[in-house]
Write a protein that holds these residues in place. Structure first.
Motif, short mmCIF file in Angstrom:
data_model
loop_
_atom_site.label_atom_id
_atom_site.label_comp_id
_atom_site.label_asym_id
_atom_site.label_seq_id
_atom_site.Cartn_x
_atom_site.Cartn_y
_atom_site.Cartn_z
N ILE A 276 0.86 -1.19 0.00
CA ILE A 276 0.00 0.00 0.00
C ILE A 276 0.89 1.23 0.00
O ILE A 276 1.79 1.37 0.84
N LEU A 277 0.66 2.13 -0.97
CA LEU A 277 1.48 3.33 -1.11
C LEU A 277 0.65 4.58 -0.89
O LEU A 277 -0.52 4.65 -1.27
N SER A 278 1.32 5.57 -0.31
CA SER A 278 0.79 6.92 -0.28
C SER A 278 1.79 7.81 -1.01
O SER A 278 2.68 7.30 -1.70
N GLN A 279 1.68 9.10 -0.88
CA GLN A 279 2.63 9.99 -1.57
C GLN A 279 3.98 10.03 -0.87
O GLN A 279 4.94 10.59 -1.40
N LEU A 309 -7.26 1.88 2.29
CA LEU A 309 -6.51 2.55 1.24
C LEU A 309 -6.88 4.03 1.25
O LEU A 309 -8.05 4.39 1.00
N GLY A 313 -4.16 6.90 -2.67
CA GLY A 313 -3.22 5.81 -2.40
C GLY A 313 -3.29 4.72 -3.48
O GLY A 313 -4.18 4.71 -4.33
N LYS A 314 -2.35 3.80 -3.40
CA LYS A 314 -2.26 2.72 -4.39
C LYS A 314 -2.08 1.39 -3.69
O LYS A 314 -1.41 1.31 -2.65
N SER A 345 5.32 6.53 -5.51
CA SER A 345 5.00 7.73 -4.73
C SER A 345 5.13 9.01 -5.54
O SER A 345 4.61 10.05 -5.15
N GLU A 379 -5.46 2.19 -7.96
CA GLU A 379 -5.33 3.55 -7.41
C GLU A 379 -6.71 4.07 -7.01
O GLU A 379 -7.68 3.93 -7.76
#
Length: 394
Positions: A276-279, A309, A313-314, A345, A379
């Motif tokens: 899980i990604l954020s900026q 999420l 986020g991704k 990111s 996303e």
């Protein structure tokens, strides 16, 4: 008593056949002796034939005819039709000495060396032709199967509400054992699946085809429950292995249900952890879902983990094979996820796929892609970014 024995003489490489009309016999014999004296015994030998039986002359690699040109032209043509070179010497010949004849014959024999190799190549090609035909037919069949596999992929980008999914699927050969699926859920969210059948090529592709059908059946009975979907797929794989004569095979898989609110439920069967990604690349989160590979045990159970999420986020699901993204000091999986977090990111899902495709085409294009590559990036878009997020990757 000495047991030494003289070595057996080496056979000459070439044979030159001389033939002469009666009035040219003396010249032919004189020239033949002088030419033969100039050649090493291992290079060539001179034999005699009769002009009246041209078939006897073609045993040589090249033929020398002494006699009137108007009488020997037909004989010369018959010999040439049998693939032999001919030198015709009469009173008007441009060859006026045995030295000149020697030069001519050595040039012809040099050409004959190339002709011999061509004959060998032709014989080899004729012998291999049936196998080449079969290989070409197999190539066409593999290309058709590869095209069919690609047709089964989701038509990226896939959109449902604020959720947008882009994907990368690149087989190492014609066919892949990797499977990507993105399907709508009844709650308005998405169910996504990534499977990796162990092995490569046709056997792995057959397993992938079975998993495609199994996933559809599992969704019909289990809805959007990621853990139950993997449990049903595991039973199908295990059942397939019990058929008589079936080779044992296994697959890793990861399944996720993403609700419209951004709630993620992830279950894994021996697959690399999802991300899980954020900026902020430092805030990347791995979802520690785990379970046995599909096909190990019919009674295997899978536990799902739930996360949220954030907007913008991704969620990334990926196969093995991305290790060249980052050769860091940590474990291979940690290095890959650090690289994905850094790229993801700073760009959206479509941009991430573009960056990975660029890496594949440059780095792996030079070193060789040894593993199937597949990745899904979901996303959760903000309202003002939806149009950009739905762009096609290059």
């Amino acid at each position: 008593m000495s047991t030494d024995s003289s070595p057996s003489p080496t056979q000459p490489t070439w044979t030159v056949v001389f033939a002469a009309e009666e009035s040219f016999q003396a010249q032919a014999q004189r020239w033949a002796r002088q030419v033969e004296a100039r050649w090493a015994t291992t290079f060539a030998r001179i034999e005699w034939g009769t002009i009246r039986t041209p078939d006897d002359l073609i045993r040589g690699d090249t033929v020398v005819l002494f006699g009137p040109k108007d009488q020997l032209t037909l004989t010369a043509e018959q010999i040439r039709e049998q693939g032999r070179s001919v030198t015709l010497i009469d009173t008007n010949s441009d060859l006026t000495s045995p030295e000149q004849l020697q030069i001519r014959l050595e040039a012809l024999l040099e050409q004959e060396d190339e002709i011999r190799q061509l004959r060998k190549d032709e014989a080899y090609a004729c012998a291999q032709f049936p196998a080449l035909q079969e290989a070409d037919e197999l190539r066409r069949e593999l290309e058709a199967a590869a095209s069919f596999q690609q047709d089964l992929l989701p038509a990226f980008p896939v959109k449902s509400g604020d959720l947008v999914v882009h994907g990368l699927w690149r087989p190492s050969r014609y066919l892949a054992g990797d499977l990507l699926r993105v399907e709508p859920a009844t709650d308005g969210g998405l169910v996504i699946l990534l499977c990796d059948v162990m092995g490569h090529g046709i056997p792995a592709a057959i397993g992938s085809a079975l998993l495609t059908q199994s996933f559809d059946h599992a969704r019909e009975s289990s809805g959007a429950d990621a853990a139950m979907i993997l449990e049903r797929m595991n039973q199908d794989v295990h059942r397939a292995q019990q058929r008589q004569g079936t080779r044992a095979w296994f697959a890793s898989a990861i399944c996720a249900h993403v609700a419209p609110s951004g709630t993620i439920t992830v279950a894994s069967a021996g697959h690399p952890q999802s991300l899980i990604l954020s900026q902020d690349p430092e805030a990347a989160l791995t979802i520690a879902a785990s379970g046995p590979l599909l096909g190990i045990d019919n009674a295997s159970a899978y536990q799902a983990n739930t996360h949220q999420l954030p907007e913008g986020g991704k969620l990334i699901l990926h196969s093995d094979g991305f290790e060249t993204l980052n050769r860091g000091r940590n474990s291979a999986q940690a290095n890959v996820q650090n690289a994905l977090a850094k790229i993801g990111s700073s760009t959206d899902a479509a941009g991430l796929i573009d960056q990975l495709e660029l890496h594949r085409a440059t780095i792996l294009g030079r070193t060789g892609q040894t593993d199937d590559l597949s990745l899904l990036c979901l996303e959760r878009c903000q309202e003002h970014e939806k149009t950009k997020a739905l762009r096609l990757v290059s």
